[in-house]
Design a protein around this motif. Structure first.
Motif, short mmCIF file in Angstrom:
data_model
loop_
_atom_site.label_atom_id
_atom_site.label_comp_id
_atom_site.label_asym_id
_atom_site.label_seq_id
_atom_site.Cartn_x
_atom_site.Cartn_y
_atom_site.Cartn_z
N GLY A 88 0.80 -1.22 0.00
CA GLY A 88 0.00 0.00 0.00
C GLY A 88 0.83 1.26 0.00
O GLY A 88 0.37 2.32 0.39
N LYS A 89 2.07 1.15 -0.43
CA LYS A 89 2.94 2.33 -0.46
C LYS A 89 2.95 2.89 -1.87
O LYS A 89 3.10 2.16 -2.83
CB LYS A 89 4.35 1.92 -0.03
N VAL A 90 2.80 4.21 -1.97
CA VAL A 90 2.80 4.86 -3.28
C VAL A 90 3.95 5.86 -3.31
O VAL A 90 4.12 6.65 -2.38
CB VAL A 90 1.47 5.58 -3.56
N GLN A 91 4.73 5.79 -4.36
CA GLN A 91 5.89 6.66 -4.50
C GLN A 91 5.72 7.51 -5.75
O GLN A 91 5.40 7.00 -6.81
CB GLN A 91 7.14 5.78 -4.61
N GLY A 92 5.93 8.82 -5.62
CA GLY A 92 5.82 9.71 -6.76
C GLY A 92 7.18 10.09 -7.30
O GLY A 92 8.15 10.19 -6.55
N TYR A 93 7.26 10.25 -8.61
CA TYR A 93 8.52 10.61 -9.26
C TYR A 93 8.28 11.81 -10.17
O TYR A 93 7.22 11.92 -10.79
CB TYR A 93 9.04 9.46 -10.13
N ALA A 94 9.29 12.66 -10.25
CA ALA A 94 9.27 13.74 -11.25
C ALA A 94 10.39 13.45 -12.22
O ALA A 94 11.51 13.15 -11.81
CB ALA A 94 9.48 15.08 -10.58
N LEU A 95 10.10 13.51 -13.51
CA LEU A 95 11.09 13.21 -14.54
C LEU A 95 11.59 14.51 -15.13
O LEU A 95 10.80 15.34 -15.58
CB LEU A 95 10.47 12.32 -15.62
N LYS A 96 12.90 14.68 -15.12
CA LYS A 96 13.49 15.93 -15.61
C LYS A 96 14.59 15.62 -16.62
O LYS A 96 15.34 14.66 -16.46
CB LYS A 96 14.10 16.71 -14.43
N TYR A 97 14.69 16.46 -17.61
CA TYR A 97 15.75 16.33 -18.62
C TYR A 97 16.87 17.28 -18.24
O TYR A 97 16.64 18.48 -18.09
CB TYR A 97 15.18 16.67 -19.99
N ASN A 98 18.07 16.73 -18.03
CA ASN A 98 19.18 17.58 -17.55
C ASN A 98 20.14 17.94 -18.67
O ASN A 98 21.28 18.30 -18.41
CB ASN A 98 19.92 16.89 -16.40
N GLY A 99 19.71 17.85 -19.90
CA GLY A 99 20.59 18.19 -21.02
C GLY A 99 21.23 16.99 -21.65
O GLY A 99 21.57 17.01 -22.82
N VAL A 100 21.39 15.93 -20.89
CA VAL A 100 22.00 14.72 -21.43
C VAL A 100 21.02 13.55 -21.39
O VAL A 100 20.76 12.90 -22.40
CB VAL A 100 23.27 14.34 -20.63
N SER A 101 20.47 13.34 -20.22
CA SER A 101 19.54 12.21 -20.08
C SER A 101 18.38 12.63 -19.18
O SER A 101 18.36 13.74 -18.65
CB SER A 101 20.27 11.01 -19.48
N VAL A 102 17.46 11.72 -19.01
CA VAL A 102 16.29 12.01 -18.17
C VAL A 102 16.51 11.35 -16.81
O VAL A 102 16.91 10.19 -16.72
CB VAL A 102 15.00 11.48 -18.82
N GLU A 103 16.27 12.11 -15.76
CA GLU A 103 16.44 11.59 -14.41
C GLU A 103 15.09 11.50 -13.73
O GLU A 103 14.22 12.33 -13.96
CB GLU A 103 17.31 12.54 -13.59
N ALA A 104 14.96 10.50 -12.89
CA ALA A 104 13.74 10.38 -12.08
C ALA A 104 14.07 10.80 -10.66
O ALA A 104 15.00 10.29 -10.06
CB ALA A 104 13.23 8.95 -12.11
N GLN A 105 13.31 11.75 -10.15
CA GLN A 105 13.51 12.22 -8.79
C GLN A 105 12.34 11.77 -7.95
O GLN A 105 11.18 11.96 -8.35
CB GLN A 105 13.56 13.75 -8.79
N ARG A 106 12.62 11.25 -6.77
CA ARG A 106 11.51 10.92 -5.86
C ARG A 106 10.95 12.22 -5.33
O ARG A 106 11.69 13.07 -4.83
CB ARG A 106 12.03 10.08 -4.72
N THR A 107 9.65 12.38 -5.43
CA THR A 107 9.07 13.63 -4.96
C THR A 107 8.22 13.44 -3.71
O THR A 107 8.38 14.12 -2.73
CB THR A 107 8.21 14.29 -6.06
N TRP A 108 7.30 12.49 -3.74
CA TRP A 108 6.44 12.30 -2.57
C TRP A 108 6.23 10.82 -2.33
O TRP A 108 6.46 10.00 -3.23
CB TRP A 108 5.10 13.02 -2.75
N SER A 109 5.80 10.50 -1.16
CA SER A 109 5.56 9.10 -0.81
C SER A 109 4.41 9.05 0.19
O SER A 109 4.34 9.85 1.11
CB SER A 109 6.84 8.51 -0.21
N VAL A 110 3.51 8.11 -0.03
CA VAL A 110 2.31 8.02 0.82
C VAL A 110 2.10 6.57 1.22
O VAL A 110 2.26 5.67 0.39
CB VAL A 110 1.07 8.54 0.06
N GLN A 111 1.80 6.35 2.49
CA GLN A 111 1.37 5.02 2.91
C GLN A 111 -0.15 5.04 3.00
O GLN A 111 -0.72 5.75 3.81
CB GLN A 111 2.00 4.68 4.26
N LEU A 112 -0.80 4.29 2.11
CA LEU A 112 -2.26 4.33 2.06
C LEU A 112 -2.87 3.58 3.23
O LEU A 112 -2.30 2.62 3.73
CB LEU A 112 -2.76 3.72 0.75
N GLY A 113 -4.02 4.04 3.64
CA GLY A 113 -4.77 3.36 4.71
C GLY A 113 -4.11 3.48 6.06
O GLY A 113 -4.28 2.61 6.90
N GLY A 114 -3.35 4.53 6.30
CA GLY A 114 -2.72 4.73 7.60
C GLY A 114 -1.50 3.84 7.76
O GLY A 114 -1.07 3.18 6.81
#
Lengths: 911, 222
Positions: free
Chosen positions: A596-622
């Protein structure tokens, strides 16, 4: 006067109230009338159904009945009779989909016997001609752990059950086939030589036992009263120095009990001794059986050669010679891993063989063949297990494409545009003349796959569990192309249309993202959905597992939407690589189903390649682990056009139209309420919680839908023992948060929308749910529910609306009723039952009113629905004849009266 | 030993009581039970092969039963609990029934009521399922009828003035009717009918006077 008024006033108010209530009823009934329903003469006009049985496990020819049939039992727990001539289903019984419906035995004598389930077992007898149940009895084995090793067969009207205890003994029990009598009379046969490599070729139980190099082949007739063990050293039959030795494979459906040793030697058991067949297996993977031929038994073999294709040979055991008429070597016939399910040969007068061979492939297709290899019919049983599907637009015809390209070219002088115009009109004229002369006719068949005026004609791409991919014409249900991908594991497979066919000269481009069968790593297949040929990246094996995948919103210069893959190491891959620079404002989320864990990512282009950054994380249902049962996201095809809805007081209630919403339905054990179902709506970009609701003592169903600002999900209320459907709607309120035309941003606003919640009782049990989608989302939205009864019903959202309240107030809303009506008219598939519905897929047509619907399950059903009726189309019963007659009559009347009027004027003038 | 005996006897008594309450009690061991019943096909149904098209779904297909030639069915290996038994037929509607099997193996069948779950209307067990009605999936297409057309208010509104326009002038032209009309109009002039408005005023004023009198009487009593 005062008395009077006092008497009358309340009644008058009551009358008003009554009238108001009546108003509700009028609205209510008018809505019922609005619900879609077809006319009886429209049966089969817009819809088709295809019935399947699933991958065939056991098959036997029914030669007793007058109408020749093949009785089959399948992996999908279906017992069916197929017509021998056409391959169509004569009758069909669908058992439970769980292990309780597993078919363990199929025996066709003058009655059909089946054993289903896994302790407790059910023994049933069926009439082969009609399929009616004849007898039924239940059997529970005391020894539960070893029950999986049970073997069943029918012998002399007795059901024999064999339960081996490896290394010690065999338990053999015989039951009366009709009643299940003689319980408990179990004979124990000592067999310390038995192991889990033993096989049963009824009634013989055969094992290879002993030390390496000196193995002994042992066989025991388990039904005979006297224990007679045939034992021979294995080295008599195979060279133990060269092979590992002792791998046994039974000859299925053989008339003489026999087996294959080490995929090479064929041994038959006759007259209490082994008999070596004079011919070895031609190929290691060959499937073999022994059938009754014209003179004695015939060993039939079939296999698929990598070079020579499908192979079929036969060898007469009694005469020790090949049977020339039963032979086939066909490289055009693609039956991967062919195996014989059943074979039957009838004796002809001139001692020739007339055989029917049922061949099964690894792609779940089943073929009935004649002795010469001629195909009588084929059934694509892979379609009984569709895991993903997609509607794909067809390309426009060549002339239409020419016209479109004419308008695309903006540059050039007026004269060049004029010459292009003339040229295209000339080609159009040429086409017309060609069609008139009938020359265009042969072209029609190849060019038939073009878009029609309303874009109702599409191709459905179906991905099946077996790894077979189909392209199907949506209007006729005809299979246009098929492609078998043995490497594709279709668990949680995703399909993307990366380029539609409306960008000539580029072809349509479809990508399937799945796992590889062996490694579990990412496996991406790209193909042209119109022809079924591989294009672009073709088959791409990745060397990592994929966490999440998505499409880029912007298309590149070739109108292709790039595929973005986030893999296990949280690195991002973009295909094609040239589109890497286009990645911008892309957000992904990954939800773990079991924690029940959800992880959010933001994808950014840094001029060479695309990076995934962890942005938010939620544990569903408490806190603590919870299970995500269902998720719902907005369909990629949906466009929201209306910002709100008008209320009775002429104000507007604005919708919260956030395109990034995701609904998670989470189930969690609870100490006081057993199970708690929580539905959480998250903004997948910012991770913000938008709305939530929870239900105690409930079990969630894996069904949730989301469109625009509406959510719906299903759960079983354990307290009331009923199914409930809960809905949520999000509203901004009476004032708009954003100026009209401003794009929504998840980061711009931190205001929480108002959440309306409601729950309704659903007096049915659905297994699939979806929203209808139309081109511009202007028509009403209906929820389509596939039920266990085999019906697919259409539920207007007006019934499910979360704003339905007890008090009146809004005339556009129905007053709250706890139980939802399920009128028979709302059944899309009328009496064409669709067994075991697994998914409902909708796609917009070119007409705003119409949505195309494909129902998958054991059967396939296609239809189209018009949630607000076909307001943009003439009724199909429109009377062209009457209107022509009336028009003609009016014209005639006009001219005749004109004539008479002039005559009258003339007469008047003469007076 | 003595205590055990008592226990056995009491158990026997209890089971006997249950048998008396519900004679059709069957246990196949391991706490698995059988739901039994019989389906009665509708009379107008084509008698060929209705048994194959009809299925018994318990809890939405969790357990499935099949019908024998005579219409009887049995769903085997059902543990204790509460189940909704549905008869599924593509063309006919059967009312679902809730069957409850308690831990002692006692059966109770009742009508399904999802809204008032505590309301119990018992039905006999073994189940007797009768077809309620033929399911109507289709809308009936409206047909064009002459009477519908003629009695349409719009048509009547159009036709009647047309008649008046066409027929009345013709009648006026006829000399005999002209005389008749004259006579009628003379009659109307000669007879002195009281005017409607006058009639009403006189009626209401009279009535009002009486009412006033009554009201006065009431006041006096007070």
């Amino acid at each position: 006067m005062g008395v009077l008024s006092r008497n009358f006033k309340p009644n008058f108010l009551g009358l008003l109230k009554f009238l108001n209530n009546m108003n509700w009823f009028i609205v209510f009934f008018s809505l019922i009338n609005l619900s879609l329903c077809i006319y009886e003469d429209q049966i089969g006009k817009f819809d088709w159904r295809q019935t399947y049985v699933g991958r065939i496990k056991f098959a036997q020819f029914d030669t007793v009945s007058t109408a020749k049939k093949i009785i089959v039992a399948t992996e999908e727990n279906v017992l069916a009779a197929l017509n021998l001539k056409t391959g169509q289903v004569v009758w069909r019984h669908v058992f439970e989909s769980a292990s309780a419906g597993n078919i363990q035995l199929l025996h066709v004598g003058d009655k059909i016997t089946t054993v289903t389930g896994s302790n407790p077992y059910l023994v049933r007898g069926w009439d082969p001609a009609t399929g009616v149940l004849m007898w039924e009895w239940s059997l529970i084995l005391q020894n539960d752990e070893r029950a999986d090793y049970s073997e069943w067969w029918v012998q002399n009207n007795m059901l024999v059950h064999l339960l081996p205890a490896f290394g010690s003994h065999l338990e053999v029990t015989m039951y009366n086939l009709l009643t299940g009598g003689n319980r408990g009379a179990t004979s124990k046969l000592p067999a310390i030589w038995s192991n889990d490599g033993c096989i049963l070729t009824a009634p013989y139980y055969t094992c290879v036992s002993g030390d390496m190099g000196s193995q002994i082949l042992l066989t025991l007739d388990v039904t005979s009263n006297a224990i007679q063990i045939i034992s021979k050293p294995l080295s008599n039959y195979i060279n133990l120095q060269q092979s590992i030795g002792g791998n046994l494979r039974p000859l299925d459906n053989s008339v003489v009990p026999g087996f294959i040793v080490d995929d090479k030697k064929v041994l038959l058991i006759r007259n209490n001794s082994f008999e070596v067949v004079g011919k070895e297996l031609e190929d290691e993977i060959a499937s073999a059986t022994v059938v009754d031929g014209a003179n004695g038994p015939v060993l039939m073999q079939t296999w698929t050669d990598d070079v020579k294709g499908f192979q079929l040979t036969a060898y007469s055991i009694s005469t020790n010679s090949e049977v020339p008429e039963i032979h086939c070597s066909d490289s055009t016939l693609s039956i991967p891993e062919a195996e014989i399910l059943a074979a039957m040969c009838t004796r002809h007068a001139r001692e020739q063989h007339a055989c029917r061979i049922l061949v099964n492939g690894a792609d779940d297709a089943v073929h009935l063949m004649q002795q010469g290899g001629r195909l009588l019919w084929s059934r694509e049983e892979a379609l009984a297990n569709v895991v993903a599907a997609e509607f794909v637009d067809l390309p426009v015809s060549e002339t239409d494409a020419a016209i479109e390209s004419e308008f695309d070219q903006k540059e050039g002088s007026v004269w060049s545009a004029f010459s292009r115009r003339l040229h295209s009109q000339f080609t159009q004229l040429q086409n017309v003349i060609k069609n008139l002369q009938g020359q265009g006719a042969p072209d029609q068949s190849t060019n038939a796959l073009v878009r029609d005026y309303f874009n109702l004609h599409k191709i459905i791409v179906l991905i099946t569990d077996a790894g077979k991919i189909f392209g199907m014409d949506n209007l006729s249900g005809e299979i246009l192309w098929r492609r078998y991908e043995p490497g594709l594991d279709t668990e949680s497979v995703v399909v993307y249309t990366r380029r539609s066919a409306r960008h000539p000269p580029y072809d349509a481009y479809l990508t399937i993202v799945g796992k590889h069968e062996e490694t579990g790593n990412g496996y991406v297949i790209s193909l042209n959905p119109i022809t079924g040929n591989l294009v672009g990246e073709q088959r791409m094996k990745l060397d990592v597992r994929i966490l999440q995948c998505s499409l880029l919103h912007q298309a590149d210069s070739e109108k292709l939407h790039a595929l973005v893959l986030l893999d296990e190491d949280e690195t991002v891959q973009v295909f094609p690589i040239s589109a890497t620079s286009l990645v911008e404002n892309l957000y992904l989320y990954v939800a773990d189903k079991h924690t029940g864990k959800v992880q959010g990512y933001a994808l950014k282009y840094n001029g060479v390649s695309v990076e995934a950054q962890r942005t938010w994380s939620v544990q569903l249902g408490g806190s603590g682990p919870a299970q995500i049962v269902a998720t719902a996201t907005r369909s990629r095809l949906e466009r929201v056009r209306s910002p709100g809805r008008a209320l009775a007081d002429r104000s507007v209630l604005y919708k919260y139209s956030n395109p990034n919403l995701v609904l998670f339905v989470v189930e969690k054990p609870d100490p006081t309420h057993k199970e708690v179902v929580t539905a959480v709506a998250l903004d997948a970009v910012s991770g913000a919680l938008i709305g939530a609701s929870s239900h105690r003592r409930a079990r969630a169903l894996p069904l949730a839908v989301h469109a625009d600002n509406c959510f719906a999900y299903l759960y079983r209320s354990e307290k009331h023992r009923r199914l409930e459907i809960a809905t949520m709607e999000l509203y901004e309120g009476k004032e708009r948060w954003l100026e009209p035309g401003v794009a929504f941003s998840s980061f711009a606003s931190d205001r929480a929308p108002a959440v309306e919640r409601q729950a309704y009782i659903l007096p049915a049990s659905p297994t699939a749910a979806t929203f209808t989608i139309t081109e511009r989302s202007l028509t009403d939205r209906h929820v389509l529910l596939g039920l266990t009864t085999g019906a697919v019903i259409e539920m207007p959202w007006a019934y499910l609306e979360a704003r339905r309240g007890l008090g009146g107030g809004d005339e556009a809303l129905l007053p709250y009723t706890p139980e939802l009506p399920l009128p028979a008219e709302a059944t899309l598939n009328y009496n064409r039952t669709v067994e075991r519905v697994r998914g409902v897929l909708t796609a917009p047509a070119g007409l705003e009113s119409t949505s195309l619907v494909l129902v998958t399950g054991l059967d396939l059903f296609y239809t189209r629905v018009a949630p607000s009726k076909t307001f943009d189309l003439l009724k199909d019963d429109f009377d062209y004849f009457l209107i022509t007659v009336v028009l003609a009559a009016l014209i005639v009347a006009t001219y005749s009266t004109k004539y008479f009027a002039s005559r009258k004027m003339l007469k008047l003038a003469w007076k | 030993m003595f205590r055990l005996d008592i226990l056995f006897i009491s158990l026997g008594v209890i089971t006997n009581v249950f048998c008396a309450l519900n004679s059709v009690e069957e246990e196949t061991g391991n706490g698995r039970y059988v739901i039994e019943g019989r389906v009665f096909p509708p009379e107008d149904l084509d008698p060929t092969n209705w048994q194959v098209d009809t299925r018994i779904h318990v809890n939405g297909g969790e357990y499935i039963g099949f019908i024998k030639d005579d219409g009887s069915f049995a769903v085997h290996n059902v543990p204790t609990g509460s189940y909704v038994v549905e008869i599924v037929h593509p063309d006919y509607f059967y009312e679902p029934i809730r069957v409850e099997i308690n831990s002692k193996g006692k059966y109770r069948a009742r009508k399904v009521n999802y809204v008032q779950t505590s309301q119990i209307i018992q039905v006999p067990y073994p189940l007797r399922m009768k077809a309620m009605s033929k399911i109507r999936y289709f809308q009936v297409r409206e047909q064009w009828r002459l009477t519908d057309f003629l009695f349409n208010p719009m048509v009547i509104m159009m036709v009647l003035p047309l008649l008046l326009i066409m027929v009345l002038p013709k009648m006026m032209n006829d000399p005999e009717t002209k005389e008749d009309l004259k006579q009628i109009s003379n009659m109307a002039k000669m007879s002195e009918f009281p005017e409607m408005s006058e009639m009403f005023t006189s009626l209401f004023s009279g009535g009002a006077a009486k009412a006033n009198v009554k009201a006065k009487q009431v006041k006096k009593r007070q």
